[in-house]
Each structure stands twice: as structure tokens, then as C-alpha cells.
Design a protein around this motif. Structure first.
Motif, PDB file in Angstrom:
ATOM      1  N   GLY A 147       0.892  -1.167   0.000  1.00  0.00           N
ATOM      2  CA  GLY A 147       0.000   0.000   0.000  1.00  0.00           C
ATOM      3  C   GLY A 147       0.916   1.199   0.000  1.00  0.00           C
ATOM      4  N   LEU A 148       0.700   2.133  -0.938  1.00  0.00           N
ATOM      5  CA  LEU A 148       1.631   3.264  -1.055  1.00  0.00           C
ATOM      6  C   LEU A 148       0.890   4.587  -0.931  1.00  0.00           C
ATOM      7  N   GLY A 149       0.303   4.812   0.234  1.00  0.00           N
ATOM      8  CA  GLY A 149      -0.424   6.063   0.464  1.00  0.00           C
ATOM      9  C   GLY A 149       0.349   6.991   1.382  1.00  0.00           C
ATOM     10  N   LEU A 150      -0.402   7.806   2.130  1.00  0.00           N
ATOM     11  CA  LEU A 150       0.218   8.802   3.020  1.00  0.00           C
ATOM     12  C   LEU A 150       1.220   8.184   3.989  1.00  0.00           C
ATOM     13  N   ILE A 151       0.787   7.114   4.676  1.00  0.00           N
ATOM     14  CA  ILE A 151       1.643   6.560   5.733  1.00  0.00           C
ATOM     15  C   ILE A 151       2.865   5.863   5.131  1.00  0.00           C
ATOM     16  N   VAL A 163      -2.382  -0.483   4.215  1.00  0.00           N
ATOM     17  CA  VAL A 163      -3.634  -0.429   3.455  1.00  0.00           C
ATOM     18  C   VAL A 163      -4.781  -0.147   4.426  1.00  0.00           C
ATOM     19  N   PRO A 164      -5.981   0.191   3.920  1.00  0.00           N
ATOM     20  CA  PRO A 164      -7.097   0.439   4.840  1.00  0.00           C
ATOM     21  C   PRO A 164      -7.380  -0.772   5.730  1.00  0.00           C
ATOM     22  N   VAL A 165      -7.855  -0.484   6.935  1.00  0.00           N
ATOM     23  CA  VAL A 165      -8.102  -1.515   7.947  1.00  0.00           C
ATOM     24  C   VAL A 165      -8.980  -2.659   7.417  1.00  0.00           C
ATOM     25  N   VAL A 210       0.053  -0.555  10.058  1.00  0.00           N
ATOM     26  CA  VAL A 210      -0.054   0.799  10.607  1.00  0.00           C
ATOM     27  C   VAL A 210      -1.518   1.155  10.840  1.00  0.00           C
ATOM     28  N   GLY A 211      -2.388   0.151  10.862  1.00  0.00           N
ATOM     29  CA  GLY A 211      -3.833   0.379  10.942  1.00  0.00           C
ATOM     30  C   GLY A 211      -4.263   1.154  12.176  1.00  0.00           C
ATOM     31  N   SER A 212      -5.303   1.961  12.007  1.00  0.00           N
ATOM     32  CA  SER A 212      -5.788   2.822  13.086  1.00  0.00           C
ATOM     33  C   SER A 212      -6.598   2.065  14.127  1.00  0.00           C
ATOM     34  N   VAL A 213      -6.911   0.800  13.857  1.00  0.00           N
ATOM     35  CA  VAL A 213      -7.661  -0.040  14.789  1.00  0.00           C
ATOM     36  C   VAL A 213      -6.807  -1.277  15.029  1.00  0.00           C
ATOM     37  N   ALA A 261       1.275  -2.356  14.806  1.00  0.00           N
ATOM     38  CA  ALA A 261       1.698  -1.012  15.233  1.00  0.00           C
ATOM     39  C   ALA A 261       0.709   0.024  14.732  1.00  0.00           C
ATOM     40  N   HIS A 262       0.743   1.193  15.355  1.00  0.00           N
ATOM     41  CA  HIS A 262      -0.095   2.312  14.886  1.00  0.00           C
ATOM     42  C   HIS A 262       0.614   3.629  15.172  1.00  0.00           C
ATOM     43  N   PRO A 263       1.124   4.297  14.124  1.00  0.00           N
ATOM     44  CA  PRO A 263       1.695   5.624  14.338  1.00  0.00           C
ATOM     45  C   PRO A 263       0.563   6.644  14.492  1.00  0.00           C
ATOM     46  N   LEU A 264       0.616   7.438  15.573  1.00  0.00           N
ATOM     47  CA  LEU A 264      -0.461   8.419  15.792  1.00  0.00           C
ATOM     48  C   LEU A 264      -0.085   9.713  15.083  1.00  0.00           C
ATOM     49  N   ALA A 265      -0.074   9.649  13.782  1.00  0.00           N
ATOM     50  CA  ALA A 265       0.310  10.807  12.978  1.00  0.00           C
ATOM     51  C   ALA A 265      -0.389  10.692  11.648  1.00  0.00           C
ATOM     52  N   GLY A 266      -0.866  11.792  11.135  1.00  0.00           N
ATOM     53  CA  GLY A 266      -1.528  11.745   9.838  1.00  0.00           C
ATOM     54  C   GLY A 266      -1.937  13.136   9.408  1.00  0.00           C
ATOM     55  N   THR A 267      -2.480  13.214   8.233  1.00  0.00           N
ATOM     56  CA  THR A 267      -3.045  14.468   7.755  1.00  0.00           C
ATOM     57  C   THR A 267      -4.337  14.087   7.049  1.00  0.00           C
ATOM     58  N   HIS A 275      -4.721  14.387   3.970  1.00  0.00           N
ATOM     59  CA  HIS A 275      -4.362  14.050   2.588  1.00  0.00           C
ATOM     60  C   HIS A 275      -4.067  12.558   2.463  1.00  0.00           C
ATOM     61  N   SER A 276      -4.247  12.032   1.256  1.00  0.00           N
ATOM     62  CA  SER A 276      -3.923  10.620   1.064  1.00  0.00           C
ATOM     63  C   SER A 276      -3.224  10.424  -0.277  1.00  0.00           C
ATOM     64  N   GLY A 277      -2.751   9.205  -0.495  1.00  0.00           N
ATOM     65  CA  GLY A 277      -2.085   8.892  -1.760  1.00  0.00           C
ATOM     66  C   GLY A 277      -0.573   8.993  -1.678  1.00  0.00           C
ATOM     67  N   PRO A 278       0.109   8.461  -2.709  1.00  0.00           N
ATOM     68  CA  PRO A 278       1.579   8.354  -2.678  1.00  0.00           C
ATOM     69  C   PRO A 278       2.313   9.693  -2.653  1.00  0.00           C
ATOM     70  N   THR A 284     -12.634   6.086   2.642  1.00  0.00           N
ATOM     71  CA  THR A 284     -12.465   4.630   2.792  1.00  0.00           C
ATOM     72  C   THR A 284     -11.823   4.318   4.132  1.00  0.00           C
ATOM     73  N   MET A 285     -10.752   5.047   4.433  1.00  0.00           N
ATOM     74  CA  MET A 285     -10.051   4.795   5.695  1.00  0.00           C
ATOM     75  C   MET A 285     -11.013   4.946   6.876  1.00  0.00           C
ATOM     76  N   TRP A 286     -11.802   6.018   6.873  1.00  0.00           N
ATOM     77  CA  TRP A 286     -12.640   6.288   8.042  1.00  0.00           C
ATOM     78  C   TRP A 286     -13.862   5.390   8.110  1.00  0.00           C
TER      79      TRP A 286
HETATM   80  P1  NAP Z   1      -4.011   6.106   1.658  1.00  0.00           P
HETATM   81  O1  NAP Z   1      -3.133   7.295   1.485  1.00  0.00           O
HETATM   82  O2  NAP Z   1      -5.443   6.204   1.226  1.00  0.00           O
HETATM   83  O3  NAP Z   1      -3.339   4.839   0.918  1.00  0.00           O
HETATM   84  C1  NAP Z   1      -3.918   3.571   1.004  1.00  0.00           C
HETATM   85  C2  NAP Z   1      -3.155   2.576   0.155  1.00  0.00           C
HETATM   86  O4  NAP Z   1      -3.818   1.318   0.296  1.00  0.00           O
HETATM   87  C3  NAP Z   1      -3.122   2.911  -1.333  1.00  0.00           C
HETATM   88  O5  NAP Z   1      -1.860   2.621  -1.864  1.00  0.00           O
HETATM   89  C4  NAP Z   1      -4.170   1.960  -1.915  1.00  0.00           C
HETATM   90  O6  NAP Z   1      -3.825   1.507  -3.200  1.00  0.00           O
HETATM   91  C5  NAP Z   1      -4.099   0.774  -0.984  1.00  0.00           C
HETATM   92  N1  NAP Z   1      -5.377   0.047  -0.981  1.00  0.00           N
HETATM   93  C6  NAP Z   1      -6.614   0.562  -0.801  1.00  0.00           C
HETATM   94  N2  NAP Z   1      -7.539  -0.391  -0.874  1.00  0.00           N
HETATM   95  C7  NAP Z   1      -6.882  -1.535  -1.128  1.00  0.00           C
HETATM   96  C8  NAP Z   1      -7.292  -2.880  -1.349  1.00  0.00           C
HETATM   97  N3  NAP Z   1      -8.581  -3.225  -1.345  1.00  0.00           N
HETATM   98  N4  NAP Z   1      -6.332  -3.808  -1.582  1.00  0.00           N
HETATM   99  C9  NAP Z   1      -5.036  -3.452  -1.625  1.00  0.00           C
HETATM  100  N5  NAP Z   1      -4.595  -2.208  -1.434  1.00  0.00           N
HETATM  101  C10 NAP Z   1      -5.511  -1.261  -1.187  1.00  0.00           C
HETATM  102  O7  NAP Z   1      -4.047   5.600   3.170  1.00  0.00           O
HETATM  103  P2  NAP Z   1      -3.146   6.005   4.442  1.00  0.00           P
HETATM  104  O8  NAP Z   1      -3.656   7.299   4.982  1.00  0.00           O
HETATM  105  O9  NAP Z   1      -1.726   5.856   4.123  1.00  0.00           O
HETATM  106  O10 NAP Z   1      -3.627   4.872   5.465  1.00  0.00           O
HETATM  107  C11 NAP Z   1      -3.106   3.575   5.434  1.00  0.00           C
HETATM  108  C12 NAP Z   1      -3.333   2.909   6.781  1.00  0.00           C
HETATM  109  O11 NAP Z   1      -2.765   3.728   7.796  1.00  0.00           O
HETATM  110  C13 NAP Z   1      -4.797   2.713   7.153  1.00  0.00           C
HETATM  111  O12 NAP Z   1      -4.959   1.457   7.741  1.00  0.00           O
HETATM  112  C14 NAP Z   1      -5.054   3.791   8.186  1.00  0.00           C
HETATM  113  O13 NAP Z   1      -6.015   3.381   9.129  1.00  0.00           O
HETATM  114  C15 NAP Z   1      -3.688   3.965   8.820  1.00  0.00           C
HETATM  115  N6  NAP Z   1      -3.400   5.305   9.363  1.00  0.00           N
HETATM  116  C16 NAP Z   1      -3.782   6.422   8.684  1.00  0.00           C
HETATM  117  C17 NAP Z   1      -3.514   7.671   9.226  1.00  0.00           C
HETATM  118  C18 NAP Z   1      -3.957   8.930   8.512  1.00  0.00           C
HETATM  119  O14 NAP Z   1      -4.134   9.966   9.141  1.00  0.00           O
HETATM  120  N7  NAP Z   1      -4.113   8.910   7.216  1.00  0.00           N
HETATM  121  C19 NAP Z   1      -2.801   7.773  10.439  1.00  0.00           C
HETATM  122  C20 NAP Z   1      -2.361   6.605  11.072  1.00  0.00           C
HETATM  123  C21 NAP Z   1      -2.667   5.366  10.525  1.00  0.00           C
HETATM  124  P3  NAP Z   1      -4.205   2.289  -4.531  1.00  0.00           P
HETATM  125  O15 NAP Z   1      -3.566   3.652  -4.419  1.00  0.00           O
HETATM  126  O16 NAP Z   1      -3.636   1.465  -5.600  1.00  0.00           O
HETATM  127  O17 NAP Z   1      -5.699   2.390  -4.517  1.00  0.00           O
END
Ligand code: NAP
Length: 305
Positions: free
Chosen positions: A12-16, A73-75, A98-101, A122-128, A130-133, A234-236
Motif C-alpha cells: 500500500g503506497l499512500g500517506l503513511i 492499506v485500509p483496515v 499501521v492500521g488505526s484499529v 503497530a499504529h503511528p499516531l500521525a496523519g493528515t 491528505h492521502s495517496g503516494p 475509505t479509511m474512516w
Molecule cells: P491512503 O493514502 O489512502 O493509501 C492507502 C493505500 O492502500 C493505497 O496505496 C491503496 O492503493 C491501498 N489500498 C486501498 N484499498 C486496497 C485494497 N482493497 N487492496 C489493496 N490495497 C488497497 O491511506 P493512508 O492514509 O496511508 O492509510 C493507510 C493505513 O494507515 C490505514 O490502515 C489507516 O487506518 C492507517 N493510518 C492512517 C492515518 C492517517 O491519518 N491517514 C494515520 C495513522 C494510521 P491504490 O492507491 O492502488 O488504490
């Protein structure tokens, strides 16, 4: 800092994940970082911005030979992704997320992993919001907490190595059990997000206040709600569906207190309101003293402009 893992795979290559990659590079914490995302678009974006040393087209290739694999990836899809990568994991690898749950993620991931790997959630308590790579940055975890949730039979040297890795990413690390984690996060993050979503939804519904006025006169309180309510849907969705019990418990208490405040306003009980707001102001001071936010007026926004 020196290399802690020879090969880290980010799934998964998003924000985290992207923030982890830049932070790994900042301190040279890994020999090589591989990355995998399900969509071609995300993989291509990652390649274009040089996110990861090697972006792989299959999960098998990404996790092959990795001594640390992190599910970013999402929880709601953690279990399915764990199942998909399971046959390709290296012997003795550390698997984390790094899941939030935590409780539901552990229940979904653990049964899908082979016995010859170590799972340390693990769960890093940091985020914004914004999402995506392209949204990640190396400083995201600096001076933020990262909670590790090892199980009763986790190997302490494996946990210690992951702890050292997260400290290298800039975080302060503590261990916590899964149920306690989910309750703490329901209070500090999940319920507040739901309240922000509701408030922004209510403002949008109030037809007397047109949308344009809501935006034009947006003052600090509401503006901060809109920032939180812009978080990834999706995340929320997955957070609430997977931390149901603790979130409903906190929202029950919230509703009771809201009714009490409503009554205080109706009965003009100024003392109740003043006492309540004095207590909450002290909590804000505590957060600033703990270094978890800035005391600058308007959260330091004015200074940046
Ligand atoms: P994000 O920016 O939306 O990135 C999510 C990544 O997961 C994307 O690369 C996406 O791939 C991939 N993905 C989504 N659905 C998928 C599926 N069905 N199968 C395989 N891959 C899938 O998310 P993020 O903010 O980094 O969050 C990732 C995790 O960190 C979550 O579990 C979240 O609860 C946790 N977290 C988030 C925050 C926050 O503030 N954002 C803080 C702490 C922890 P594509 O791009 O190819 O769709």
C-alpha cells in the motif's frame, strides 16, 4: 543511524507508506525498500516520484526476501492482503501494520500468516487529511507517538528491533494492548472525527445558511472541522466499522454530555458552562505542554502565510 532491516516491503503506497519511505531514507534505516500498490496508477506515480527503491507489480515480488513487511492499506482489507502475501513471506520475517484499529486487524491478519513469521502490530499516531503516494513527507512521525501492540507470545528481541525502527522514523514508541489502544483512539481520534463529519454535514444541510456563506465566513472552529472531515472516506469508513464497540461507548458518553450542555444553555446555567469550558481549556494546555500541538494563535497558520 545505521541499517535496522536489510529489506523493508511497504504494502500500500499512500500517506503513511510514503512518509515511512522518506523517513527511512532520511536516516538510512533499511538496505532496500520495496513497494507494492494494487493500482497501476499508484505504482506509476510511485516510480515517477522515486518513492521506494523498487516498485513491484506483484505483492509476491515485493515481500520476497524482506525482513520487515508493513501493511499500509485500509483496515478493512488488511486480512485479505495478508492472505495474498502469506505464501511468499521470508522465514523469520517481521510483519507489521499501521492500521488505526488494532483488535479487528489482529483478528483479520494473524490467522492468515504462516507460523514462521513474527507479527507485531503497530499504529503511528500521525496523519493528515491528505492521502495517496504524493502526500507523504519525512517529518510526519517526528515527535509523534507510535504504539506497538505485541502479543503475549511475541519475541521481545523482534519487538525491540521494530521499536528501534520506529524511533529511527522519528516517533516516540510505547507498547499497549489492543483493547486499550482501541478505547484510547476512540476517545482521541475516532469519535472526534465522527463529530467533525456530523458538524460539517449539519452545516451543509442548513439551507438557511447557504453553502457559499458557510465557506465565505468559515471561522476557526468550523474550518478545523472541515479539515478533519476532508479525511479519506475509505479509511474512516473502515475505522468505524472495525472499532464499533469503543466508538459507540464514547459516543454514548458524548451524547449525554451534549444533552447536559444543551440543558445548561436552555436554563441559562452559566456556571455549568463556565466550569465545563475551564476544564476543557486545561486539557488543551496539557496537549501543548506534552509537545503534541503548537500554542501559536490559529495553530501557527498566520505565521506561515
Ligand atoms: P491512503 O493514502 O489512502 O493509501 C492507502 C493505500 O492502500 C493505497 O496505496 C491503496 O492503493 C491501498 N489500498 C486501498 N484499498 C486496497 C485494497 N482493497 N487492496 C489493496 N490495497 C488497497 O491511506 P493512508 O492514509 O496511508 O492509510 C493507510 C493505513 O494507515 C490505514 O490502515 C489507516 O487506518 C492507517 N493510518 C492512517 C492515518 C492517517 O491519518 N491517514 C494515520 C495513522 C494510521 P491504490 O492507491 O492502488 O488504490
Amino acid at each position: 543511524m545505521s541499517v535496522i532491516y536489510n529489506r523493508v516491503a511497504l504494502i500500500g503506497l499512500g500517506l503513511i507508506a510514503s512518509s515511512m519511505f522518506w523517513a527511512i531514507k532520511r536516516r538510512g534505516l533499511a538496505g532496500e525498500v520495496t513497494g507494492y500498490a494494487r493500482s497501476v496508477e499508484t505504482r506509476n506515480t510511485a516510480r515517477r516520484i522515486a518513492l521506494c527503491d523498487r516498485v513491484c507489480d506483484t505483492i509476491a515480488e515485493a515481500v520476497e526476501g524482506a525482513d520487515l513487511v508493513v501493511l499500509c492499506v485500509p483496515v478493512g482489507v488488511m486480512g485479505a492482503v495478508a492472505k495474498e502475501m502469506a505464501p511468499y513471506l521470508a522465514n523469520d520475517a517481521t510483519i507489521s501494520d499501521v492500521g488505526s484499529v488494532k483488535r479487528e486487524v489482529i483478528a483479520a491478519v494473524k490467522p492468515n500468516l504462516p507460523n514462521n513469521v513474527h507479527f507485531i502490530p503497530a499504529h503511528p499516531l500521525a496523519g493528515t487529511e491528505h492521502s495517496g503516494p504524493e502526500s507523504g513527507f519525512a517529518e510526519l512521525f517526528d515527535n509523534r507517538w507510535c504504539l506497538l501492540v505485541p502479543g503475549p507470545d511475541s519475541d521481545s528481541t523482534v519487538t525491540a528491533r521494530l521499536l528501534q525502527f520506529w524511533e529511527g522514523l522519528g516517533a516516540n514508541v510505547e507498547e499497549m494492548d489492543a483493547d486499550h489502544h482501541d478505547l484510547v483512539l476512540a476517545v482521541t481520534s475516532h469519535a472526534p472525527h465522527l463529530i467533525a463529519y456530523t458538524m460539517v454535514g449539519v452545516a451543509d444541510d442548513l439551507r438557511r445558511v447557504t453553502d457559499s456563506e458557510v465557506i465565505k465566513y468559515s471561522a476557526a472552529g468550523f474550518r478545523d472541522f472541515t479539515r478533519i472531515a476532508a479525511s479519506d472516506p475509505t479509511m474512516w469508513r473502515d475505522v468505524f466499522l472495525n472499532n464499533k464497540e469503543a466508538t459507540l461507548e464514547v459516543l454514548g458518553r458524548f451524547t449525554e454530555e451534549l444533552f447536559a450542555l444543551q440543558r445548561a444553555i436552555r436554563t441559562e446555567d452559566g456556571d455549568h458552562l463556565h466550569d465545563y469550558f475551564s476544564r476543557t481549556r486545561a486539557i488543551r494546555r496539557g496537549i501543548i505542554e506534552a509537545g503534541q500541538d503548537t500554542d501559536a494563535p490559529d495553530f501557527g497558520r498566520g505565521a506561515k502565510r
